[in-house]
Design a protein around this motif. Structure first.
Motif, PDB file in Angstrom:
ATOM      1  N   LEU A 248      -2.704  -0.561   8.392  1.00 58.77           N
ATOM      2  CA  LEU A 248      -1.933  -1.721   8.386  1.00 58.77           C
ATOM      3  C   LEU A 248      -3.006  -2.796   8.900  1.00 58.77           C
TER       4      LEU A 248
ATOM      5  N   TYR B  43      -6.271  -3.741  13.256  1.00 61.40           N
ATOM      6  CA  TYR B  43      -5.485  -2.955  12.386  1.00 61.40           C
ATOM      7  C   TYR B  43      -4.916  -1.757  13.124  1.00 61.40           C
TER       8      TYR B  43
ATOM      9  N   ARG C 154      15.959  -9.071   3.945  1.00 62.57           N
ATOM     10  CA  ARG C 154      14.529  -8.881   4.144  1.00 62.57           C
ATOM     11  C   ARG C 154      13.911 -10.229   3.965  1.00 62.57           C
ATOM     12  N   SER C 155      14.166 -11.274   3.246  1.00 58.20           N
ATOM     13  CA  SER C 155      13.340 -12.201   2.938  1.00 58.20           C
ATOM     14  C   SER C 155      13.568 -13.304   4.231  1.00 58.20           C
TER      15      SER C 155
ATOM     16  N   VAL D   6      -3.044 -11.726  10.269  1.00 51.29           N
ATOM     17  CA  VAL D   6      -2.502 -11.385   9.096  1.00 51.29           C
ATOM     18  C   VAL D   6      -1.107 -10.870   9.054  1.00 51.29           C
ATOM     19  N   ARG D   7      -0.137 -11.406   8.511  1.00 42.83           N
ATOM     20  CA  ARG D   7       1.285 -11.195   8.622  1.00 42.83           C
ATOM     21  C   ARG D   7       1.883 -10.875   7.140  1.00 42.83           C
ATOM     22  N   GLN D   8       2.522  -9.657   6.932  1.00 40.76           N
ATOM     23  CA  GLN D   8       3.268  -9.681   5.731  1.00 40.76           C
ATOM     24  C   GLN D   8       4.700 -10.150   5.878  1.00 40.76           C
ATOM     25  N   VAL D   9       5.024 -11.040   4.800  1.00 50.94           N
ATOM     26  CA  VAL D   9       6.618 -11.596   4.864  1.00 50.94           C
ATOM     27  C   VAL D   9       7.060 -11.143   3.384  1.00 50.94           C
ATOM     28  N   TRP D  10       8.129 -11.163   3.422  1.00 52.33           N
ATOM     29  CA  TRP D  10       9.007 -10.836   2.377  1.00 52.33           C
ATOM     30  C   TRP D  10       9.312 -12.210   1.639  1.00 52.33           C
TER      31      TRP D  10
ATOM     32  N   ASP E  75      -3.732  -6.080  10.669  1.00 50.80           N
ATOM     33  CA  ASP E  75      -3.380  -7.033  11.422  1.00 50.80           C
ATOM     34  C   ASP E  75      -4.133  -8.484  11.596  1.00 50.80           C
TER      35      ASP E  75
END
Length: 219
Positions: A88, A105, A218-219, A191-195, A90
């Motif tokens: 992951l 990470y 989830r969005s 770093v960010r993961q978004v739906w 980050d």
């Protein structure tokens, strides 16, 4: 079920960057929960092969699946040693020197011999675990696998006891002499993961139902 502690072995003992290593089982659980894709590594015909795949986990077991025709899974089923890695990202760490640039990470590498899940009820449950990890809410919402689909799918189980976990957080670790130089910016770019918004399949009929809550949520 009680979580089994991580058992250090020669190959799961971190030697580089020991300050980033952790032996806490809760840290492994955190990485497994946050990830979606793992990389399955196995030696096939004398050459290393590493393939990305979705996974799921429950208690002390990691599940991966794939086609019964996949050479990597056939090799693993035959008793070969495998490794599964989850990473992951980050943040990117910008230092005052190129040498000290890095990344924040969370990562885990699980080692062992995978077991082929053959018992029908366990196999179906393992596929549910994978589905619910990747796409929560989908198992009860969609059609279950047919016998033909099950016959074409292999599921491997790997025990979560022999694993190494590394985590890096925080600012750059610059040399003391460089810290006093104010001419160069240093810090972390997170770093960010978004739906995103659900994108409907173009083959949906005009009267099809809207995206369900377990997708929209989830969005």
């Amino acid at each position: 079920m009680t979580r089994l502690p991580l058992s250090p072995t020669a190959r799961s003992t971190v030697r580089r960057g020991k300050d980033r290593a952790t032996s806490e089982r809760t840290d492994l659980d955190e990485v497994l929960d946050a990830g979606v894709i793992c990389h399955l590594g196995v030696v096939v015909n004398g050459a290393p092969v590493v393939l990305p795949t979705c996974y799921g986990w429950e208690d002390n077991t990691l599940y991966v699946h794939g086609s019964t025709g996949a050479s990597t899974l056939r090799t693993a089923i035959a008793g070969a040693e495998v490794s599964v890695a989850i990473t992951l990202l980050d943040g990117i760490v910008y230092a005052r020197s190129v040498f000290h640039h890095s990344a924040n990470y969370r990562s885990a590498v699980v080692h062992g011999r995978a077991r082929l899940v053959q018992e029908p009820d366990e196999k179906l449950h393992a596929l549910e675990v994978i589905t619910e990890h990747v796409a929560p809410g989908s198992w009860d919402y969609t059609r279950r696998p047919t016998q033909k689909e099950l016959a074409g799918t292999s599921v491997l189980a790997l025990e979560l006891t022999e694993a190494s976990v590394k985590i890096r957080r925080g600012p750059p670790g610059d040399d003391e002499a460089d810290v006093t130089d104010g001419s160069c910016w240093a810090g972390v770019l997170p770093v960010r993961q978004v739906w995103g918004e659900p994108e409907p399949c173009p083959l949906l009929p005009p009267n099809a139902t809207a995206a369900p809550e377990h997708v929209r949520g989830r969005s």
